[in-house]
Scaffold this motif. Structure first.
Motif, PDB file in Angstrom:
ATOM      1  N   GLY A 287      56.970 -55.123 135.609  1.00 18.96           N
ATOM      2  CA  GLY A 287      57.063 -56.081 134.425  1.00 18.96           C
ATOM      3  C   GLY A 287      56.238 -55.585 133.301  1.00 18.96           C
ATOM      4  O   GLY A 287      56.347 -56.051 132.087  1.00 18.96           O
ATOM      5  N   LEU A 288      55.581 -54.473 133.204  1.00 21.80           N
ATOM      6  CA  LEU A 288      54.821 -54.065 132.246  1.00 21.80           C
ATOM      7  C   LEU A 288      55.699 -53.198 131.211  1.00 21.80           C
ATOM      8  O   LEU A 288      56.697 -52.642 131.628  1.00 21.80           O
ATOM      9  N   PRO A 289      55.430 -53.261 129.933  1.00 15.18           N
ATOM     10  CA  PRO A 289      56.332 -52.568 129.022  1.00 15.18           C
ATOM     11  C   PRO A 289      56.655 -51.055 129.165  1.00 15.18           C
ATOM     12  O   PRO A 289      55.741 -50.236 129.341  1.00 15.18           O
ATOM     13  N   GLY A 290      57.856 -50.897 129.367  1.00 14.78           N
ATOM     14  CA  GLY A 290      58.423 -49.457 129.405  1.00 14.78           C
ATOM     15  C   GLY A 290      58.215 -48.892 130.803  1.00 14.78           C
ATOM     16  O   GLY A 290      58.314 -47.611 130.826  1.00 14.78           O
ATOM     17  N   ILE A 291      57.784 -49.621 131.871  1.00 16.43           N
ATOM     18  CA  ILE A 291      57.664 -49.116 133.037  1.00 16.43           C
ATOM     19  C   ILE A 291      58.989 -49.392 134.041  1.00 16.43           C
ATOM     20  O   ILE A 291      59.136 -50.559 134.124  1.00 16.43           O
ATOM     21  N   GLY A 292      59.577 -48.587 134.689  1.00  9.76           N
ATOM     22  CA  GLY A 292      60.701 -48.579 135.488  1.00  9.76           C
ATOM     23  C   GLY A 292      60.219 -48.191 136.845  1.00  9.76           C
ATOM     24  O   GLY A 292      58.987 -47.867 137.134  1.00  9.76           O
ATOM     25  N   GLU A 293      60.955 -48.167 137.910  1.00  7.60           N
ATOM     26  CA  GLU A 293      60.561 -47.770 139.259  1.00  7.60           C
ATOM     27  C   GLU A 293      59.701 -46.633 139.468  1.00  7.60           C
ATOM     28  O   GLU A 293      58.694 -46.725 140.198  1.00  7.60           O
ATOM     29  N   GLY A 294      60.152 -45.651 138.732  1.00  7.97           N
ATOM     30  CA  GLY A 294      59.379 -44.509 139.037  1.00  7.97           C
ATOM     31  C   GLY A 294      57.875 -44.475 138.520  1.00  7.97           C
ATOM     32  O   GLY A 294      57.195 -43.867 139.242  1.00  7.97           O
ATOM     33  N   LEU A 295      58.033 -44.928 137.270  1.00  8.23           N
ATOM     34  CA  LEU A 295      56.555 -44.954 136.871  1.00  8.23           C
ATOM     35  C   LEU A 295      55.660 -45.924 137.505  1.00  8.23           C
ATOM     36  O   LEU A 295      54.322 -45.750 137.793  1.00  8.23           O
ATOM     37  N   ALA A 296      56.417 -46.886 138.016  1.00  7.59           N
ATOM     38  CA  ALA A 296      55.634 -48.061 138.682  1.00  7.59           C
ATOM     39  C   ALA A 296      55.019 -47.398 139.895  1.00  7.59           C
ATOM     40  O   ALA A 296      53.761 -47.479 140.360  1.00  7.59           O
ATOM     41  N   ILE A 297      55.875 -46.586 140.768  1.00  4.80           N
ATOM     42  CA  ILE A 297      55.480 -45.727 141.904  1.00  4.80           C
ATOM     43  C   ILE A 297      54.271 -44.936 141.479  1.00  4.80           C
ATOM     44  O   ILE A 297      53.263 -44.820 142.371  1.00  4.80           O
ATOM     45  N   LYS A 298      54.564 -43.966 140.534  1.00  7.62           N
ATOM     46  CA  LYS A 298      53.295 -43.306 139.963  1.00  7.62           C
ATOM     47  C   LYS A 298      51.806 -43.950 139.740  1.00  7.62           C
ATOM     48  O   LYS A 298      51.071 -43.474 140.208  1.00  7.62           O
ATOM     49  N   LEU A 299      52.070 -45.073 139.149  1.00  4.54           N
ATOM     50  CA  LEU A 299      50.919 -45.973 138.821  1.00  4.54           C
ATOM     51  C   LEU A 299      50.311 -46.593 139.847  1.00  4.54           C
ATOM     52  O   LEU A 299      49.144 -46.413 140.199  1.00  4.54           O
TER      53      LEU A 299
END
Length: 71
Positions: free
Chosen positions: A14-26
């Motif tokens: 739900g954060l701006p510019g965050i897809g599944e891949g970046l969500a997992i990295k975060l």
């Protein structure tokens, strides 16, 4: 029904510019949704794929006061 892991990814997406891949990295880097949301702009920028502009957009949203205005 979403698993807890899927729900965590969904929330961070739900954060701006965050897809599944970046969500997992975060989530991998910070360990929990709360820690992702509490991360500073500079902490966010340590994650591959998150530059200054994206980190700024995320922290701006998280810090913005909620208004009661109707669209």
């Amino acid at each position: 029904i979403l698993t807890e892991r899927e729900r965590q990814i969904y929330v961070v997406c739900g954060l701006p510019g965050i897809g599944e891949g970046l969500a997992i990295k975060l989530l991998t880097r910070f360990g929990s949704v709360r820690r992702v949301f509490n991360a500073s702009k500079f902490d966010l920028m340590e994650v591959e794929g998150i530059g200054e502009v994206k980190a700024e957009r995320i922290t701006k949203l998280l810090d913005a006061p909620f208004t009661q205005d109707n669209p």
